[in-house]
Design a protein around this motif. Sequence first.
Motif, PDB file in Angstrom:
ATOM      1  N   THR A   1       0.838  -1.201   0.000  1.00 56.16           N
ATOM      2  CA  THR A   1       0.000   0.000   0.000  1.00 56.16           C
ATOM      3  C   THR A   1       0.877   1.257   0.000  1.00 56.16           C
TER       4      THR A   1
ATOM      5  N   GLN B   1      -7.372   0.883  -0.112  1.00 54.84           N
ATOM      6  CA  GLN B   1      -7.615  -0.297   0.722  1.00 54.84           C
ATOM      7  C   GLN B   1      -8.583   0.042   1.851  1.00 54.84           C
TER       8      GLN B   1
ATOM      9  N   ASP C   1      -6.131  -1.625  -4.810  1.00 51.61           N
ATOM     10  CA  ASP C   1      -5.424  -2.170  -3.644  1.00 51.61           C
ATOM     11  C   ASP C   1      -6.339  -3.179  -2.964  1.00 51.61           C
ATOM     12  N   GLU C   2      -5.997  -4.440  -3.082  1.00 49.55           N
ATOM     13  CA  GLU C   2      -6.815  -5.548  -2.594  1.00 49.55           C
ATOM     14  C   GLU C   2      -8.157  -5.576  -3.313  1.00 49.55           C
TER      15      GLU C   2
HETATM   16 MG   LIG Z   1      -2.026  -2.828   2.077  1.00 47.15          MG
END
Ligand SMILES: [Mg+2]
Length: 304
Positions: free
Chosen positions: A44, A84, A155-156
């Motif tokens: 991240t 995220q 992110d994810e």
């Molecule tokens: Mg992360």
Amino acid sequence: MTSIIKVQDLRKTYDDVVAVDGISFEVAEGEIFGMVGPNGAGKTTTIECIEGLRNADSGQMSIFDLDPQHDRSRIAERIGIQLQQSALPARIRVSEALVLFASFYQRQADPQELLKRLGLTEKRSSAYAKLSGGQKQRLFIALALINSPEVVFLDELTTGLDPQARRAMWDLVRDIREQGRTVFLTTHYMEEAERLCDRVAILDHGRIVALDTPEALIRSLGVESRLVFTLPNGSDDLSLQDLPQVSRVETSGDRVVVYGSKEGLASAVLNALEDAGIDFQDLRTEQPNLEDVFLALTGREMRE
Ligand SMILES: [Mg+2]
Ligand SMILES: Nc1ncnc2c1ncn2[C@@H]1O[C@H](COP(=O)(O)OP(=O)(O)OP(=O)(O)O)[C@@H](O)[C@H]1O
């Protein structure tokens, strides 16, 4: 290959924590680039430095040949960001959120089309607070795409999504690439990285420990094949360990996993079982996958 993102010696610390420890890589235009790594590896942080949301301590970075720290607003117009951790006001409705986010940009995607793609059409009048976790996640992905970004950061991507939504998301990401756009994603699902990404970087303790196509990563490690079967009647002594093709045998209950070289493992084990007159069931081979590579390179210890 034209690189759309270039990162050279990126370093970022938070007080005494070295989050990113001098990493270099490039992302090609039109590719799906994945970054994987244990919790706290620095994924991240890396993404947020490229997006211009965090200032790096040192190193050179560019996206579209622009500098994330100096050209933040020019970059923001051309990228999509799924954070995220994000939240919206509890009472904002799904369609209102899309209209609001669209108003930040000159270039806009069709909100109805995005709602449809993300399976949110029926929820367009629902308040944010009343969405399920996975629906919120899908809304954030829709918001990341509202300006038809040239590069989208996810992110994810599929954390918290059900299997249907996950597969729909893979299709969506592939469509984005088909349109010549670039995707930079992180994920904790190795199957997802393996199936979806053109190239994958494995990050650990703020460093890149491997970067290649999923196939090449798997090949380079020469991870062993596995043969899995069950013994309905149990067996005390398999003596499979003595076969030259076998490196390791793990038994738990009536389930046996035999590890070994790719060549001839299955036939050697089968012959040995037949010769010994051992009753076995549910025999299948498992090829090494990205998860094996990941665990081999980053270990099995849980991170802080
Ligand atoms: Mg992360
Ligand atoms: N705002 C912050 N202040 C202090 N330390 C931070 C901050 N953000 C991240 N860190 C630390 O930096 C390191 C890297 O964090 P980062 O969020 O980049 O990891 P990650 O790879 O995204 O992990 P995850 O898979 O859990 O999302 C961790 O040790 C984390 O505790």
